[in-house]
Write a protein that holds these residues in place. Sequence first.
Motif, PDB file in Angstrom:
ATOM      1  N   GLY A  24      -6.464  10.904   7.757  1.00 29.49           N
ATOM      2  CA  GLY A  24      -5.078  10.489   7.594  1.00 29.49           C
ATOM      3  C   GLY A  24      -4.657   9.406   8.581  1.00 29.49           C
ATOM      4  N   SER A  25      -5.199   9.445   9.801  1.00 33.94           N
ATOM      5  CA  SER A  25      -4.818   8.436  10.797  1.00 33.94           C
ATOM      6  C   SER A  25      -5.321   7.051  10.400  1.00 33.94           C
ATOM      7  CB  SER A  25      -5.357   8.822  12.178  1.00 33.94           C
ATOM      8  OG  SER A  25      -6.775   8.840  12.182  1.00 33.94           O
ATOM      9  N   SER A  26      -6.471   7.000   9.709  1.00 34.28           N
ATOM     10  CA  SER A  26      -6.978   5.706   9.230  1.00 34.28           C
ATOM     11  C   SER A  26      -6.004   5.090   8.243  1.00 34.28           C
ATOM     12  CB  SER A  26      -8.342   5.888   8.565  1.00 34.28           C
ATOM     13  OG  SER A  26      -9.261   6.541   9.401  1.00 34.28           O
ATOM     14  N   VAL A  27      -5.539   5.908   7.291  1.00 34.67           N
ATOM     15  CA  VAL A  27      -4.607   5.395   6.286  1.00 34.67           C
ATOM     16  C   VAL A  27      -3.291   4.996   6.927  1.00 34.67           C
ATOM     17  CG1 VAL A  27      -3.387   5.925   4.137  1.00 34.67           C
ATOM     18  CG2 VAL A  27      -5.716   6.778   4.494  1.00 34.67           C
ATOM     19  N   LEU A  69       0.841  -1.200   0.000  1.00 31.36           N
ATOM     20  CA  LEU A  69       0.000   0.000   0.000  1.00 31.36           C
ATOM     21  C   LEU A  69       0.874   1.247   0.000  1.00 31.36           C
ATOM     22  CD1 LEU A  69      -2.769   1.412   0.199  1.00 31.36           C
ATOM     23  CD2 LEU A  69      -2.543   1.254   2.696  1.00 31.36           C
ATOM     24  N   THR A  70       1.915   1.240   0.829  1.00 31.32           N
ATOM     25  CA  THR A  70       2.820   2.399   0.899  1.00 31.32           C
ATOM     26  C   THR A  70       3.461   2.675  -0.456  1.00 31.32           C
ATOM     27  OG1 THR A  70       3.288   1.918   3.229  1.00 31.32           O
ATOM     28  CG2 THR A  70       4.857   3.339   2.055  1.00 31.32           C
ATOM     29  N   GLU A 111       3.869   5.861  -5.520  1.00 28.21           N
ATOM     30  CA  GLU A 111       3.878   5.860  -6.986  1.00 28.21           C
ATOM     31  C   GLU A 111       2.826   6.805  -7.548  1.00 28.21           C
ATOM     32  OE1 GLU A 111       3.394   2.745 -10.746  1.00 28.21           O
ATOM     33  OE2 GLU A 111       3.087   2.041  -8.688  1.00 28.21           O
ATOM     34  N   HIS A 112       1.673   6.904  -6.854  1.00 23.28           N
ATOM     35  CA  HIS A 112       0.569   7.704  -7.372  1.00 23.28           C
ATOM     36  C   HIS A 112       0.454   9.070  -6.700  1.00 23.28           C
ATOM     37  CE1 HIS A 112      -0.449   3.697  -8.851  1.00 23.28           C
ATOM     38  NE2 HIS A 112      -1.163   4.312  -9.776  1.00 23.28           N
ATOM     39  N   THR A 164      -6.145  -7.490  -1.601  1.00 27.34           N
ATOM     40  CA  THR A 164      -5.064  -8.448  -1.361  1.00 27.34           C
ATOM     41  C   THR A 164      -3.799  -8.083  -2.131  1.00 27.34           C
ATOM     42  OG1 THR A 164      -6.098  -9.834  -3.060  1.00 27.34           O
ATOM     43  CG2 THR A 164      -6.544 -10.400  -0.755  1.00 27.34           C
ATOM     44  N   ASP A 165      -3.960  -7.442  -3.298  1.00 32.04           N
ATOM     45  CA  ASP A 165      -2.791  -6.999  -4.062  1.00 32.04           C
ATOM     46  C   ASP A 165      -2.138  -5.773  -3.455  1.00 32.04           C
ATOM     47  OD1 ASP A 165      -3.381  -9.040  -5.760  1.00 32.04           O
ATOM     48  OD2 ASP A 165      -3.832  -7.798  -7.516  1.00 32.04           O
ATOM     49  N   LEU A 166      -2.841  -5.125  -2.535  1.00 38.15           N
ATOM     50  CA  LEU A 166      -2.308  -3.936  -1.862  1.00 38.15           C
ATOM     51  C   LEU A 166      -1.745  -4.260  -0.484  1.00 38.15           C
ATOM     52  CD1 LEU A 166      -5.181  -1.503  -2.851  1.00 38.15           C
ATOM     53  CD2 LEU A 166      -2.796  -1.282  -3.575  1.00 38.15           C
TER      54      LEU A 166
END
Length: 426
Positions: free
Chosen positions: A43-46, A9-10, A15-16, A74-76
């Motif tokens: 932001g704290s959720s992410v 995810l990071t 990348e984006h 699952t890919d993240l």
Amino acid sequence: MDTTQNVRLTAWMQEHGHSSASLAEAVNSAMEKLVGRPGGHDGSSVRAWKSGRIKWPNAATRRGIEAVTGLPCTDLGFAPRGGAKSIPTPKQEDPDMKRRTLIGGLAATAAVAAAAPGMASRRIGMSDITRLQTRFTEIVASDHRHGGQLGIEQRAADLANEALNLQAAGSATQRVRSNLYAAAAAFRSSAMWAAIDGRRYDEAQRHMREAQALAEMSGDQAIKFRIWSHAGTMYRHMGRPSDALAANDVARGLHITRRDPMFASLGLARQAAIHGSAQERSGTKRAFGQAQEAMDRADPHAARPVWLVAFYDQAELDSLALSAYLALGDYQTAEAHAHRCLAGLRPHMARSRAITQTRLAHAQLAQGEAGAAVASAMKVHTTAATQHARVSRMLNEFGAALRATAPGTTTVHIWTEHTAAWRASA
């Protein structure tokens, strides 16, 4: 408790070009589209997702994440509890939704979808940016020749989408991604300007919202200035001076205006034009004086964006002054600025020349100089007179004023025959 970092995810966020806050906003907006109510993430959720403290968000949140990223959770790097499967987000009817992300409440076209099936991923680099910038230069040049044309608007919008599609076509550094967003914002702002110039204000506002969001993602101060400055001009033409001032103030508040006096000058000149339309004589005069002072101290050799270099100079400042003093009813001052503008206009500024000639005719007619006014109006090129919405409207108003002030005269007859010839040759 195992809190293994979610590196996938990071990596996707880096990348984006997403921060924790911007991804949360995008997911919240996607959830509202999908389940009918916005998410409550911040932001704290992410950060909890990235740190591994939350390994498997709830179903609605997963759908939002998958809608934004175009990837299964699952890919993240998210791990289902008890072997649960991630449910892919259903495909949207509207293909544009593959790349839609709502940023701060604005509907922005953003490249968040995966590359099309079968397309080989490639490395996106600065050579791609250079190619887009070349095409942007062509759009700017076309606008100055023709202005306001629907074809220019559509071509600019298509090129904005092309820039965004590159986001999904392969890998790139964050610098390249930011430049792609800036290129997309620049094309959208050109589409916005073409719509303003053609008096298609609903379309202009749609382009504005998308351009603003893309500019925020790019972080490019110059393009942010262009978009908000355009917004001020749009509201001025729509007869909404309070909104015009508010939008122009956003442009003038950007730090680029403190770094480069040429940006400050343009912001002040457009502020003066807004004051003129609002009948604020002292504000008009003061702002134009400040705009001239800022232009005089600007470094003429400084590197600036092509869109600014292509049009903003002493002639454009005089053009804005002409518009303002014409609105104020100070026709003698308006005429003086018109002559200065025409003397300084560069050859490629065909659209600006037509607008200036038309405004000069209005200023001369208002001073009782019907013959000189008609001579000025007749210098407008046939293409601009018949195909440019703003010029056509001003010439129609000129004809009506001429017939009202000099009915039955030879001057009116000359003008009537000339406009008939325009229409015949269009």
